[in-house]
Design an enzyme around this catalytic site. Structure first.
Site, PDB file in Angstrom:
ATOM      1  N   ARG A   1      15.974  60.920  26.997  1.00  0.00           N
ATOM      2  CA  ARG A   1      16.560  60.174  27.784  1.00  0.00           C
ATOM      3  C   ARG A   1      15.575  59.804  28.878  1.00  0.00           C
ATOM      4  O   ARG A   1      15.944  59.648  30.229  1.00  0.00           O
ATOM      5  CB  ARG A   1      17.914  60.856  28.541  1.00  0.00           C
ATOM      6  CG  ARG A   1      18.839  60.722  27.404  1.00  0.00           C
ATOM      7  CD  ARG A   1      20.286  60.975  28.241  1.00  0.00           C
ATOM      8  NE  ARG A   1      21.252  61.546  27.163  1.00  0.00           N
ATOM      9  CZ  ARG A   1      22.105  60.442  26.428  1.00  0.00           C
ATOM     10  NH1 ARG A   1      21.744  58.929  26.760  1.00  0.00           N
ATOM     11  NH2 ARG A   1      22.929  60.530  25.647  1.00  0.00           N
TER      12      ARG A   1
ATOM     13  N   ARG B   1      18.805  57.040  33.851  1.00  0.00           N
ATOM     14  CA  ARG B   1      19.173  56.898  35.022  1.00  0.00           C
ATOM     15  C   ARG B   1      18.532  57.901  36.162  1.00  0.00           C
ATOM     16  O   ARG B   1      18.453  57.637  37.255  1.00  0.00           O
ATOM     17  CB  ARG B   1      20.813  57.587  35.294  1.00  0.00           C
ATOM     18  CG  ARG B   1      21.725  56.235  34.852  1.00  0.00           C
ATOM     19  CD  ARG B   1      23.084  56.854  34.849  1.00  0.00           C
ATOM     20  NE  ARG B   1      23.328  57.646  33.797  1.00  0.00           N
ATOM     21  CZ  ARG B   1      24.510  58.555  33.739  1.00  0.00           C
ATOM     22  NH1 ARG B   1      25.224  58.555  34.823  1.00  0.00           N
ATOM     23  NH2 ARG B   1      24.781  59.459  32.621  1.00  0.00           N
TER      24      ARG B   1
ATOM     25  N   ARG C   1      19.226  48.102  35.686  1.00  0.00           N
ATOM     26  CA  ARG C   1      20.701  48.286  35.129  1.00  0.00           C
ATOM     27  C   ARG C   1      21.566  47.527  35.976  1.00  0.00           C
ATOM     28  O   ARG C   1      22.575  46.931  35.595  1.00  0.00           O
ATOM     29  CB  ARG C   1      20.977  49.858  34.923  1.00  0.00           C
ATOM     30  CG  ARG C   1      22.417  50.327  35.062  1.00  0.00           C
ATOM     31  CD  ARG C   1      22.923  50.049  33.578  1.00  0.00           C
ATOM     32  NE  ARG C   1      23.990  50.460  33.460  1.00  0.00           N
ATOM     33  CZ  ARG C   1      25.302  49.981  33.831  1.00  0.00           C
ATOM     34  NH1 ARG C   1      25.059  48.989  34.902  1.00  0.00           N
ATOM     35  NH2 ARG C   1      26.383  50.590  33.920  1.00  0.00           N
TER      36      ARG C   1
ATOM     37  N   ASP D   1      20.860  52.708  21.694  1.00  0.00           N
ATOM     38  CA  ASP D   1      22.084  53.742  21.596  1.00  0.00           C
ATOM     39  C   ASP D   1      22.257  53.866  20.174  1.00  0.00           C
ATOM     40  O   ASP D   1      21.868  53.267  19.251  1.00  0.00           O
ATOM     41  CB  ASP D   1      23.050  53.219  22.465  1.00  0.00           C
ATOM     42  CG  ASP D   1      24.363  54.108  22.418  1.00  0.00           C
ATOM     43  OD1 ASP D   1      24.204  55.116  23.220  1.00  0.00           O
ATOM     44  OD2 ASP D   1      25.480  53.960  21.691  1.00  0.00           O
TER      45      ASP D   1
ATOM     46  N   TYR E   1      32.149  59.699  15.640  1.00  0.00           N
ATOM     47  CA  TYR E   1      32.508  58.599  16.598  1.00  0.00           C
ATOM     48  C   TYR E   1      33.368  57.509  15.891  1.00  0.00           C
ATOM     49  O   TYR E   1      34.383  57.028  16.601  1.00  0.00           O
ATOM     50  CB  TYR E   1      31.328  57.967  17.362  1.00  0.00           C
ATOM     51  CG  TYR E   1      30.875  58.855  18.304  1.00  0.00           C
ATOM     52  CD1 TYR E   1      31.280  58.832  19.566  1.00  0.00           C
ATOM     53  CD2 TYR E   1      29.494  59.359  18.073  1.00  0.00           C
ATOM     54  CE1 TYR E   1      30.708  59.710  20.650  1.00  0.00           C
ATOM     55  CE2 TYR E   1      29.081  60.097  18.990  1.00  0.00           C
ATOM     56  CZ  TYR E   1      29.433  60.310  20.375  1.00  0.00           C
ATOM     57  OH  TYR E   1      28.964  60.900  21.419  1.00  0.00           O
TER      58      TYR E   1
END
Lengths: 346, 346
Positions: free
Chosen positions: A26, A30, A39, A76, A153
């Protein structure tokens, strides 16, 4: 093209390295104000991931800003279910959400094997742009989710504390589970091969929900599919990161992969003993250690490096970097790995 | 009063038993229609827990309906933060929520040591009623959360995927964390002693969030407090269930407790080897195994019992029973333990 810094690939293959390579799960995300700016220019995470020029831009940011030894393509793991016919949304502060989920064998049969060129071309384009812009500075990591995690998922439709719906299927409809896992596995192999053809220098598969299965079921419903993927990929080194699969470390040693990721719960010495000397280990500083002061981050990093010693190692956190971590502390982590491991390996 | 069935206590103490005792975590709860009826008669979970007659009623239900070898008092680990000055709400489908959380040493200092007689009398009353109604049929289990798990809720204010706020404090404010953990520990010891005085025959402490700490931090910030509790309780046997603390099994063997709970990820043989023969092990069937058919549930249960063999064992699931499990399958689990373990121990 010849890589100027191929430390990550050499470490993965168990070749001699002058220092330990370092990157962060990651790292493109962010934590960086530069990421948050890009973003903010689009409607959301999914649009960003689907716009190759922007995905490439945020992929490159940590290489420039943090000085890591690898880029990892911004994408992703859930692009695979989408490419198979199950689109998803990313709900702010809640995570992924699938409006449609899988509950019957008819629904499994309707799913297609993902075609990377048709369904996931935006990822391949992002890889090509990134490779060009990287200009050989560091290797580019491609990735995908493990079939078991993707399966979770597709059945649950979102994250879950227990994933009891997905696990129920293993007990109630094991054959249906196998058909679905086969389809995901085939999609994943094709997808990873396409990423490699587009320029990925190494690939990592993430089993985020490994830790919720009992050991025997993990072998049957996850590890065997991971093995198929590892056996199918011989173009580049493969890394397997199965979070929480402490109970499967001995079994993972037999996988046809170069590197095994450790989470921050796994003791380093014990893991090395269970996995043996023939794999590179990746990890595993507690992501929360980066909340400490510079001095504490440097000390925790050195302590981790000491435990891995002169063995096959790629430095990383034991999980993705948390979004509120100060990038300065990531730099302290990266710089400490570079400096201290140079001495350690001298 | 002499217990008619003291299998659980004898198994905990390592005494000879004619068969393996069995109970389930969360046996008093949503799986039973009889529970849901009582629950529907009040405003919510917290009111139910705070009404001694009703809490006693639902505590007794599984003894009558499922035939388990123990009752566990219907309550919640979060009554401790409430008794210390941090009230909470139970939000339907989301879990517990604390409107006020702890962020500074001033807030820690304002918290009181819980007074069981003043703040938690409703639990003690429920225990007294239950003991009377049980009339010695089976032992009654009292319980509390481990200080680390309670700490997590007091800092985060709710469940969390990473508990990174609570973990951040261990790195940034370790001294403040220790002061808070000390206060929780003292409250917990007093509370467990009051439960025992009210009639609890055995107590269990639950470390639900054990699995998110790196091994060294777990020793410092959780296990050392669990040890204080174990050392303080000598009236009745103590069980420690630290979910996800696979890395601490050898260390837990040294605790001054009788029983250690295993979750469903922990291999039985390996755990026995790490923990040794001097502890009773409790667990550890996958809660999802109860989604199978009667035949499959019976077979999975026998398989578990075979792995524990003739050693010190209390049968249970590896986690609380999931609310959508058919009570019939719980009965198959319970009956299989009773029948098969009788042969196994003959």
């Amino acid at each position: 093209m010849q890589l100027k810094n191929d430390l990550l690939l050499r470490a993965a293959r168990g070749e001699k390295v002058e220092r330990t390579p370092v990157w962060l799960m990651r790292q493109a995300g962010r934590i960086l104000p530069e990421y948050r700016e890009v973003r903010a220019s689009v409607s959301g995470f999914i649009e960003l991931a689907k716009t190759p020029a922007l995905a490439a831009e945020v992929t490159l940011q940590p290489v420039d800003i943090l000085g890591v030894d690898a880029a990892i393509i911004f994408s992703d793991i859930l692009v695979i279910p989408e490419a198979m016919g199950l689109p998803y949304e990313m709900v702010e502060k809640r995570g992924p959400y699938f409006p449609k989920t899988i509950a019957s064998i008819e629904e499994v049969k309707k799913l297609r094997i993902a075609s990377p060129e048709e369904d996931l071309n935006y990822v391949l384009e992002a890889i090509k742009i990134t490779k060009k812009e990287l200009d050989g500075r560091v290797p580019l990591i491609g990735f995908a989710g493990c079939p078991w995690t993707i399966f979770c998922y597709m059945i649950e439709g979102s994250g879950s504390k227990t994933f009891s719906k997905a696990r129920k299927m293993l007990y109630r409809e094991p054959e249906m589970a196998r058909v679905l896992l086969d389809k995901i596995t085939q999609s994943t192999i094709d997808y990873l091969k396409a990423q490699i053809a587009a320029g990925a220098d190494i690939v990592q598969i993430f089993d985020s929900w490994a830790g919720i299965l009992p050991p025997e079921q993990y072998n049957t419903f996850s590890l065997s599919y991971i093995q198929q993927i590892c056996d199918a990929i011989d173009e580049v080194p493969v890394t397997v990161f199965a979070k929480g699969a402490f109970f499967a470390r001995s079994e993972m040693a037999k996988l046809n992969c170069e590197t095994i990721g450790l989470d921050w719960n796994m003791k380093i010495g014990e893991s090395r003993q269970m996995i043996g000397e023939d794999k590179t280990l990746q990890g595993n500083l507690d992501p929360c250690a980066l909340y400490g002061s510079s001095k504490e981050v440097a000390s925790a990093t050195r302590n981790m490096l000491d435990q891995f010693g002169n063995s096959r190692h790629i430095a990383n956190l034991g999980h993705g970097v948390y979004p509120d971590i100060d990038p300065k502390m990531v730099k302290v982590f990266v710089e400490t790995v570079k400096d201290y491991s140079t001495k350690l390996r001298a």
